[in-house]
Motif scaffolding. Structure first.
Motif, short mmCIF file in Angstrom:
data_model
loop_
_atom_site.label_atom_id
_atom_site.label_comp_id
_atom_site.label_asym_id
_atom_site.label_seq_id
_atom_site.Cartn_x
_atom_site.Cartn_y
_atom_site.Cartn_z
N VAL A 134 0.85 -1.20 0.00
CA VAL A 134 0.00 0.00 0.00
C VAL A 134 0.88 1.24 0.00
CG1 VAL A 134 -1.93 -1.15 1.15
CG2 VAL A 134 -0.24 0.05 2.54
N VAL A 135 0.38 2.29 -0.65
CA VAL A 135 1.14 3.55 -0.72
C VAL A 135 0.16 4.72 -0.72
CG1 VAL A 135 1.21 3.47 -3.27
CG2 VAL A 135 2.88 4.87 -2.02
N SER A 136 0.53 5.80 -0.04
CA SER A 136 -0.30 6.99 0.00
C SER A 136 0.28 8.08 -0.89
CB SER A 136 -0.42 7.52 1.43
OG SER A 136 -1.15 8.74 1.43
N ALA A 137 -0.53 8.54 -1.86
CA ALA A 137 -0.12 9.66 -2.72
C ALA A 137 -0.84 10.94 -2.29
CB ALA A 137 -0.43 9.33 -4.18
N ASP A 138 -1.31 10.95 -1.04
CA ASP A 138 -1.99 12.13 -0.50
C ASP A 138 -0.94 13.04 0.14
OD1 ASP A 138 -3.53 14.01 0.73
OD2 ASP A 138 -4.89 12.61 1.72
N LYS A 181 10.15 -5.27 -8.28
CA LYS A 181 11.42 -5.89 -7.84
C LYS A 181 11.18 -6.96 -6.78
CE LYS A 181 14.06 -1.68 -8.71
NZ LYS A 181 14.48 -0.42 -8.08
N LYS A 182 10.15 -6.76 -5.96
CA LYS A 182 9.88 -7.69 -4.87
C LYS A 182 8.80 -8.72 -5.22
CE LYS A 182 10.51 -6.78 -0.66
NZ LYS A 182 10.32 -6.37 0.76
N PHE A 183 8.37 -8.73 -6.50
CA PHE A 183 7.36 -9.68 -6.98
C PHE A 183 6.07 -9.64 -6.15
CE2 PHE A 183 11.57 -11.40 -7.97
CZ PHE A 183 11.49 -11.41 -9.37
N ILE A 184 5.63 -8.43 -5.84
CA ILE A 184 4.38 -8.23 -5.08
C ILE A 184 3.21 -8.29 -6.05
CG2 ILE A 184 3.04 -6.51 -3.77
CD1 ILE A 184 5.76 -5.74 -2.44
N ASP A 185 2.12 -8.95 -5.64
CA ASP A 185 0.97 -9.17 -6.53
C ASP A 185 0.15 -7.91 -6.81
OD1 ASP A 185 1.47 -11.95 -6.68
OD2 ASP A 185 0.47 -12.25 -4.76
N VAL A 186 -0.14 -7.14 -5.76
CA VAL A 186 -1.07 -6.01 -5.90
C VAL A 186 -0.52 -4.76 -5.21
CG1 VAL A 186 -3.45 -5.19 -5.50
CG2 VAL A 186 -3.03 -7.64 -5.83
N VAL A 187 -0.64 -3.61 -5.89
CA VAL A 187 -0.31 -2.31 -5.28
C VAL A 187 -1.60 -1.51 -5.15
CG1 VAL A 187 0.94 -0.13 -5.54
CG2 VAL A 187 2.02 -2.27 -6.25
N LEU A 188 -1.92 -1.08 -3.93
CA LEU A 188 -3.09 -0.23 -3.69
C LEU A 188 -2.62 1.20 -3.48
CD1 LEU A 188 -5.14 -2.42 -1.15
CD2 LEU A 188 -5.29 -2.39 -3.64
N VAL A 189 -3.08 2.10 -4.35
CA VAL A 189 -2.65 3.50 -4.30
C VAL A 189 -3.76 4.36 -3.71
CG1 VAL A 189 -1.79 5.47 -5.65
CG2 VAL A 189 -1.22 3.12 -6.36
N ASP A 190 -3.50 4.94 -2.54
CA ASP A 190 -4.44 5.87 -1.91
C ASP A 190 -4.17 7.27 -2.46
OD1 ASP A 190 -6.37 6.86 -0.23
OD2 ASP A 190 -5.12 6.86 1.57
N THR A 191 -5.23 7.98 -2.83
CA THR A 191 -5.06 9.33 -3.41
C THR A 191 -5.68 10.38 -2.50
OG1 THR A 191 -7.13 9.20 -4.67
CG2 THR A 191 -5.12 8.39 -5.76
N ALA A 192 -5.39 11.64 -2.80
CA ALA A 192 -5.90 12.74 -1.98
C ALA A 192 -7.39 12.93 -2.19
CB ALA A 192 -5.16 14.03 -2.34
N GLY A 193 -8.09 13.21 -1.10
CA GLY A 193 -9.51 13.54 -1.18
C GLY A 193 -9.70 15.04 -1.01
N ARG A 194 -10.84 15.54 -1.43
CA ARG A 194 -11.17 16.95 -1.23
C ARG A 194 -12.55 17.02 -0.56
NH1 ARG A 194 -6.79 17.04 -3.25
NH2 ARG A 194 -5.91 18.52 -4.74
N LEU A 195 -12.89 18.20 -0.07
CA LEU A 195 -14.20 18.36 0.54
C LEU A 195 -15.30 18.38 -0.50
CD1 LEU A 195 -13.28 20.97 3.29
CD2 LEU A 195 -13.78 18.56 3.62
#
Length: 459
Positions: A134-138, A181-195
């Protein structure tokens, strides 16, 4: 979820039973009530119109078959149209891609997006046996990054670090490269929310989507915003090629307008729904099962799946073996049962999935909430080991001590001991020939009137 709609439709659909033929005249009033029930549930008007039109077209003139009453025919039509409105069948995530499969999460601030990332990560890890990053792009809320890191640690998946000095595109592409590189199956990308939906937000999320080209783009939306949830989803869908929706906070939504509106307005399937705050409180969205729940028919399939996943079978087997050997059922065993039910979301979460539960009086429902479970656990924890093994010794002074230790009243100790005694008697009935049936009859005697009726099992 759907409590209001379930109650209103239940009363309405009863009125059409007993007809020899379904005609335009005798279903007119029923359809008017169905329409009002949907509008009160905050279902979008175009969805209500289409639903009523389809039900009317199919219902008028249908002859009663030998095996079904007209009421059953009508309810069958309503159920099938409910399923159609919500998407007919569950649509799973499409993860058939060269690893890592990238899933991007979008939505407004406060919809439960970051929590949903963690819940989905846990779901994929435990039920689909996938390795997840998992990674946060917020980059606007440092707290969001820290929150995701904490949740990732809790659910046992890898977290890719990021900070507010970076660009969202750089964060996401670096995370995907790391996953390769680490042969991970799934990447979940969290993005910024707004009001609210704004141009800057849409431009940013479009650029991010273009850069990482996710196989799934999920829109996370709060069920309690009703048909506004569907309108917001539509605004996002016009900017992004959404592949599905996660409907959050459904446990706090008694209306259900969002669930019934989203598919019709956006054309996108609801893939999951959040049913609580815990990280395992995420369920695949099955329109057929939801339609059954709305019509008071229960959702036994989901209940079975939940038992399979969340019940400690080894512990349950130990208790069963003790009972069959005649070693007795103690308060420690009772506490373990309470813990298992809590793991499944509590008694009401389980009962909601059983047929006929709409008939349960509010007073009974009030006795089955999380507060009652916590209180019962506190009472048992305040007992000595000897008292838990031999509850018959718990008399006056002991009851006062237990009440003081658990922050409860003596009458609540009495109530728990009475419930425990009833359960002990039921367990004894399981021994010997026909034990299970005897126990079920005993259970029926303990339940409030109507609880095992109205579609429930008969003993």
């Amino acid at each position: 979820m759907f409590e209001n709609l379930q109650e209103r439709l239940g009363k309405t659909l009863k009125n059409i039973s007993g007809r020899g033929r379904l005609t335009e005249d005798n279903i007119k009033d029923t359809l008017r009530e169905v329409r009002m029930a949907f509008l009160e549930a905050d279902v979008a008007l175009p969805v209500v119109r289409e639903f009523v039109k389809q039900v009317k077209e199919r219902a008028v003139g249908i002859e009663v078959t030998k095996s079904l009453s007209p009421g059953q025919v009508f309810i069958k039509i309503v159920r099938e149209e409910l399923e159609k409105a919500m998407g007919e069948a569950n649509e799973e995530l499409s993860l058939n891609a060269q690893p890592p499969a990238v899933v991007m999460m979008a939505g407004l601030q406060g919809a439960g997006k970051t929590t949903s990332v963690a819940k989905l990560a846990k779901f994929l890890k435990e039920r689909k046996k996938k390795s997840v990053l998992v990674v946060s792009a917020d980059v606007y809320r440092p707290a969001a990054i820290k929150q995701l890191e904490t949740l990732a640690d809790e659910v046992g998946v890898e977290f890719f670090p990021s900070d507010i000095s970076q660009q969202p595109v750089d964060i996401a592409t670096a995370a995907i490269s790391h996953a390769k590189k680490k042969f991970i199956d799934v990447v979940l990308v969290d993005t910024a929310g707004r009001l609210h939906v704004d141009n800057d937000m849409m431009d940013e999320i479009k650029n991010l989507h273009h850069a990482i080209n996710p196989i799934e783009t999920l829109f996370v939306v709060d069920a309690m915003t009703g048909q506004d949830a569907a309108n917001t989803a539509k605004a996002f869908d016009e900017a992004l090629p959404l592949t599905g929706v996660i409907l959050t906070k459904t446990d706090g939504d008694a209306r259900g307008g969002a669930a019934l509106s989203i598919r019709h307005i956006t054309g996108k399937p609801i893939k999951f729904m959040g049913v609580g705050e815990r990280t395992d409180a995420l369920e695949p969205f099955h329109p057929d099962r939801i339609a059954s729940r709305i019509l008071g028919m229960g959702d036994v399939l989901s209940l079975i799946e939940e038992v399979e996943m969340k019940v400690d079978k080894e512990q349950a087997a130990k208790v069963a073996e003790k009972v069959f050997k005649g070693d007795g059922f103690t308060l420690d065993d009772f506490a373990e049962q309470l813990k298992q039910m809590k793991n499944m979301g509590g008694m009401m979460s389980m009962l909601d999935k059983l047929p006929g539960m709409a008939n349960l009086p509010d007073a009974v429902k009030g006795q089955m909430g999380d507060k009652t479970f916590i209180q019962m656990e506190a009472i048992i924890s305040s007992m000595t080991k000897k008292e838990r093994a031999r509850p018959e010794i718990i008399k006056g002074s002991r009851k006062k001590r237990i009440a003081a230790g658990s922050g409860t009243q003596v009458q609540e100790i009495n109530k728990l001991l009475k419930q425990f005694t009833q359960m002990q008697k039921m367990m004894k009935k399981m021994k010997g020939k026909g034990g299970m049936m005897k126990m079920m009859r005993g259970m029926k005697g303990m339940l409030p009137p109507g609880m095992m009726g109205g579609g429930g099992p008969k003993f």
